[in-house]
Design a protein around this motif. Structure first.
Motif, PDB file in Angstrom:
ATOM      1  N   GLN A  59       0.860  -1.041   0.081  1.00 38.65           N
ATOM      2  CA  GLN A  59       0.051   0.004   0.070  1.00 38.65           C
ATOM      3  C   GLN A  59       1.021   1.232   0.001  1.00 38.65           C
ATOM      4  OE1 GLN A  59      -2.954  -0.014   3.084  1.00 38.65           O
ATOM      5  NE2 GLN A  59      -3.475  -1.998   2.846  1.00 38.65           N
ATOM      6  N   ASP A  60       0.305   2.485  -0.395  1.00 40.46           N
ATOM      7  CA  ASP A  60       1.019   3.621  -0.383  1.00 40.46           C
ATOM      8  C   ASP A  60       1.214   4.174   1.109  1.00 40.46           C
ATOM      9  OD1 ASP A  60       1.322   3.546  -3.097  1.00 40.46           O
ATOM     10  OD2 ASP A  60      -0.504   5.009  -3.490  1.00 40.46           O
ATOM     11  N   TYR A  61       2.454   4.632   1.342  1.00 39.52           N
ATOM     12  CA  TYR A  61       2.618   5.244   2.578  1.00 39.52           C
ATOM     13  C   TYR A  61       2.187   6.699   2.366  1.00 39.52           C
ATOM     14  CZ  TYR A  61       5.428   6.956   6.588  1.00 39.52           C
ATOM     15  OH  TYR A  61       5.956   7.500   7.737  1.00 39.52           O
ATOM     16  N   ASN A  62       1.469   7.148   3.503  1.00 37.20           N
ATOM     17  CA  ASN A  62       0.777   8.487   3.357  1.00 37.20           C
ATOM     18  C   ASN A  62       1.851   9.536   4.233  1.00 37.20           C
ATOM     19  OD1 ASN A  62       0.330   7.872   6.233  1.00 37.20           O
ATOM     20  ND2 ASN A  62      -1.809   7.872   6.010  1.00 37.20           N
ATOM     21  N   GLY A  63       3.141   9.047   4.815  1.00 39.81           N
ATOM     22  CA  GLY A  63       4.007   9.998   5.526  1.00 39.81           C
ATOM     23  C   GLY A  63       4.842  10.552   4.565  1.00 39.81           C
ATOM     24  N   GLU A  64       5.528  11.823   5.019  1.00 44.45           N
ATOM     25  CA  GLU A  64       6.623  12.291   4.226  1.00 44.45           C
ATOM     26  C   GLU A  64       7.948  11.477   4.229  1.00 44.45           C
ATOM     27  OE1 GLU A  64       6.389  15.231   2.466  1.00 44.45           O
ATOM     28  OE2 GLU A  64       4.301  15.335   2.897  1.00 44.45           O
ATOM     29  N   VAL A  65       8.309  11.488   3.150  1.00 43.33           N
ATOM     30  CA  VAL A  65       9.735  10.541   2.894  1.00 43.33           C
ATOM     31  C   VAL A  65      10.617  11.491   2.208  1.00 43.33           C
ATOM     32  CG1 VAL A  65      10.861   8.309   2.020  1.00 43.33           C
ATOM     33  CG2 VAL A  65       8.363   8.417   2.942  1.00 43.33           C
ATOM     34  N   VAL A  66      11.998  11.421   2.687  1.00 41.22           N
ATOM     35  CA  VAL A  66      13.143  12.102   2.034  1.00 41.22           C
ATOM     36  C   VAL A  66      14.102  11.061   1.122  1.00 41.22           C
ATOM     37  CG1 VAL A  66      15.309  13.454   2.451  1.00 41.22           C
ATOM     38  CG2 VAL A  66      13.203  14.150   3.716  1.00 41.22           C
ATOM     39  N   PHE A  67      14.107  11.047   0.009  1.00 45.10           N
ATOM     40  CA  PHE A  67      14.582   9.791  -0.474  1.00 45.10           C
ATOM     41  C   PHE A  67      16.160  10.278  -1.011  1.00 45.10           C
ATOM     42  CE2 PHE A  67      10.015   9.245  -1.693  1.00 45.10           C
ATOM     43  CZ  PHE A  67      10.044   7.833  -1.368  1.00 45.10           C
ATOM     44  N   SER A  68      17.101   9.300  -0.969  1.00 44.95           N
ATOM     45  CA  SER A  68      18.403   9.821  -1.379  1.00 44.95           C
ATOM     46  C   SER A  68      18.383   9.540  -3.157  1.00 44.95           C
ATOM     47  CB  SER A  68      19.452   8.952  -0.634  1.00 44.95           C
ATOM     48  OG  SER A  68      19.417   9.127   0.735  1.00 44.95           O
ATOM     49  N   SER A  84       9.962   5.179  -4.553  1.00 42.88           N
ATOM     50  CA  SER A  84       8.536   4.330  -4.269  1.00 42.88           C
ATOM     51  C   SER A  84       8.107   4.834  -2.873  1.00 42.88           C
ATOM     52  CB  SER A  84       8.622   2.833  -4.725  1.00 42.88           C
ATOM     53  OG  SER A  84       7.473   2.222  -3.984  1.00 42.88           O
ATOM     54  N   LYS A  85       6.705   4.760  -2.737  1.00 43.24           N
ATOM     55  CA  LYS A  85       5.963   5.063  -1.724  1.00 43.24           C
ATOM     56  C   LYS A  85       5.124   3.761  -1.170  1.00 43.24           C
ATOM     57  CE  LYS A  85       5.162   8.782   0.166  1.00 43.24           C
ATOM     58  NZ  LYS A  85       4.298  10.123   0.737  1.00 43.24           N
ATOM     59  N   LYS A  86       5.489   2.592  -1.919  1.00 43.30           N
ATOM     60  CA  LYS A  86       5.053   1.335  -1.536  1.00 43.30           C
ATOM     61  C   LYS A  86       5.641   0.772  -0.309  1.00 43.30           C
ATOM     62  CE  LYS A  86       2.384   1.291  -5.151  1.00 43.30           C
ATOM     63  NZ  LYS A  86       0.736   1.354  -5.180  1.00 43.30           N
TER      64      LYS A  86
END
Length: 487
Positions: free
Chosen positions: A96-105, A111-113
């Motif tokens: 499922q999609d994550y609904n939080g804020e993510v900082v990607f490198s 992906s937000k899965k």
């Protein structure tokens, strides 16, 4: 001969010069006399006593719980939600999609899965700590370790967090590492071996190279001495055959006298003192180092305990066994590093993570077991962990090729011995393992707590450099995590 007119405007006789400048000349004379008598006041910020630039044993500031430390640093960021921090909610919402804020490198693979762990967790020991099936040997020592599940650097990058862990400030280079501060503060209990030893990996240096064990602005005597990954672990330990015996002793004695004479003429030269101490240590190591590194003296059951009979764990197990032998002989601080950053599982985590666990799991657990059975665990701090963790979302797809991106917001390490409370977990990340949410622990807290167990107040361990008194934490907020240590 014409003489200048001393009565002219702007000119002065010698009597007038002395009269008007007596205070200045008197000051110079007074300063010279005070200096000769050793009574001249030190400039602001200068230490009253010369700083110790040797490896002689020094009294801790207060009663210590430990006198040595072994750090198994896991470069790359072990995936905590796959190893030490079970997340049922993450597994429940896998895909499922994550609904939080993510900082990607790595945004191009972002992906937000949500990526639930492919491996099972189960409770172990009397304490019931849950550990992944990837760490069966660590699971066997959970009653002896303290798992910290709320580490936080606030930075996702490797180097920035590595330097935070080792040197006290994120990203900054040129500073002494934790091992250097410990050796500076306590000296060594064995004058025939380096106080700070680094056990290198056959695959090469870790990410950030020699910065990991640098003495920074301290003399080189306090930096880590690197042992080669293969035999001979120390080059040129023996003198050439024609120079051994009495002749070598005569040469060393002459060198010692010349060095001391030079030092007497230049007192307080820290680099010179450190260089002389290094020469003396090198000579003393000729017999002591050979014996300490000779694991053939160990019985077969110890070799098997460390996994030396298994190809996947033999190399790391050998280094863990050497680490125990070094601490047993009075070495103050030992670090084991891995080549590159093998825990950096951006892709293929389903195969990459099990591989690195097989290499390190049994040896790391054996080290704790061996120290305990020898009565050394109480006085030796053992650390296992990396500089960051991994994100709860998938990098790439969720198939065999998928992995996890960097995460410095929340991750796990474990500690053992040296007064750390065994059989417990401390702190929590959020329900999917993204951020440290309860009892957050920073690298500065980590440093303050370790130094406390070694009998040192981190805020009072000072080194004068660049006109100011330096600390490992550089005055940053740091607390001793009293909940995880015995008082």
């Amino acid at each position: 001969m014409n003489h200048p007119d001393l009565s002219c405007d702007g000119c002065h006789s010698r009597r007038q010069f002395l009269a008007t400048n007596a205070f200045g000349i008197g000051s110079f004379a007074l300063a010279s006399l005070l200096k000769e008598e050793g009574l001249l006041a030190a400039p602001p910020g200068k230490p009253k006593d010369l700083q110790s630039n040797d490896l002689k044993w020094r009294q801790p500031q207060f009663a210590p719980r430990a006198n040595a430390m072994i750090s198994m640093f896991m470069h790359g960021g072990p995936s905590h939600m796959d190893l030490l921090d079970p997340k049922p909610e993450l597994t429940k919402h896998h895909g499922q999609d994550y609904n939080g804020e993510v900082v990607f490198s790595f945004v191009n693979r972002a992906s937000k899965k949500l990526f639930g762990s492919p491996w099972k967790f189960s409770a172990h020991g009397e304490c019931g700590t849950e550990v992944s099936e990837l760490l069966p040997h660590t699971a066997g020592i959970v009653d002896d370790i303290c798992v910290i599940r709320s580490m936080h650097t606030g930075h996702n990058g490797h180097e920035v967090s590595i330097r935070y862990f080792h040197s006290g400030i994120p990203a900054v280079t040129g500073r002494p590492t934790l091992g250097s501060w410990i050796v500076y503060g306590l000296g060594s209990e064995n004058q025939n071996l380096p106080a700070y030893l680094v056990l290198a990996d056959p695959g090469g240096h870790p990410v950030d190279g020699t910065v990991n064990w640098s003495s920074g602005f301290m003399p080189p005597l306090f930096q880590g001495t690197v042992l080669r990954a293969e035999e001979p672990r120390i080059f040129n330990l023996d003198a050439p055959p024609h120079l051994r015996g009495p002749l070598q002793k005569q040469n060393l004695d002459l060198l010692a006298r010349l060095n001391q004479r030079h030092l007497d003429r230049h007192p307080g030269e820290s680099d010179l003192e450190a260089r002389i101490a290094s020469y003396e240590l090198a000579a003393a190591m000729q017999s002591s180092a050979k014996e300490a590194l000779d694991i053939s003296q160990e019985p077969e059951h110890i070799h098997k305990l460390y996994g030396l009979d298994q190809p996947h764990s033999r190399e790391y197990g050998t280094r863990c066994l050497i680490a125990r032998r070094l601490v047993e002989r009075g070495v103050r601080f030992v670090q084991l590093f891995l080549g590159g950053q093998p825990w950096d599982n951006h892709t293929g985590i389903r195969t990459g993570l099990p591989d690195i666990c097989k290499k390190t799991d049994q040896p790391a657990a054996a080290l704790v077991t061996d120290l305990k059975q020898r009565g050394m665990l109480d006085s030796t701090i053992v650390h296992w962990g990396g500089e960051i963790g991994r994100l709860p979302v998938s990098e790439g797809d969720l198939t065999e090729n998928g992995g996890r991106d960097h995460n410095g917001q929340g991750f796990s390490i474990w500690m053992a011995g040296g007064g750390f409370k065994p059989g417990m977990t401390y702190g929590e990340t959020d329900e999917v393992g993204h951020r440290a949410a309860v009892n957050v622990v920073t690298p500065n807290d980590f440093q303050a707590t370790i130094l406390r167990q070694l009998g040192i107040d981190h805020s009072k361990l000072l080194y004068q450099f660049n006109g100011r008194e330096q600390q490992i934490t550089d005055g940053r907020t740091a607390r001793v995590v009293s909940e995880i240590v015995n008082s």
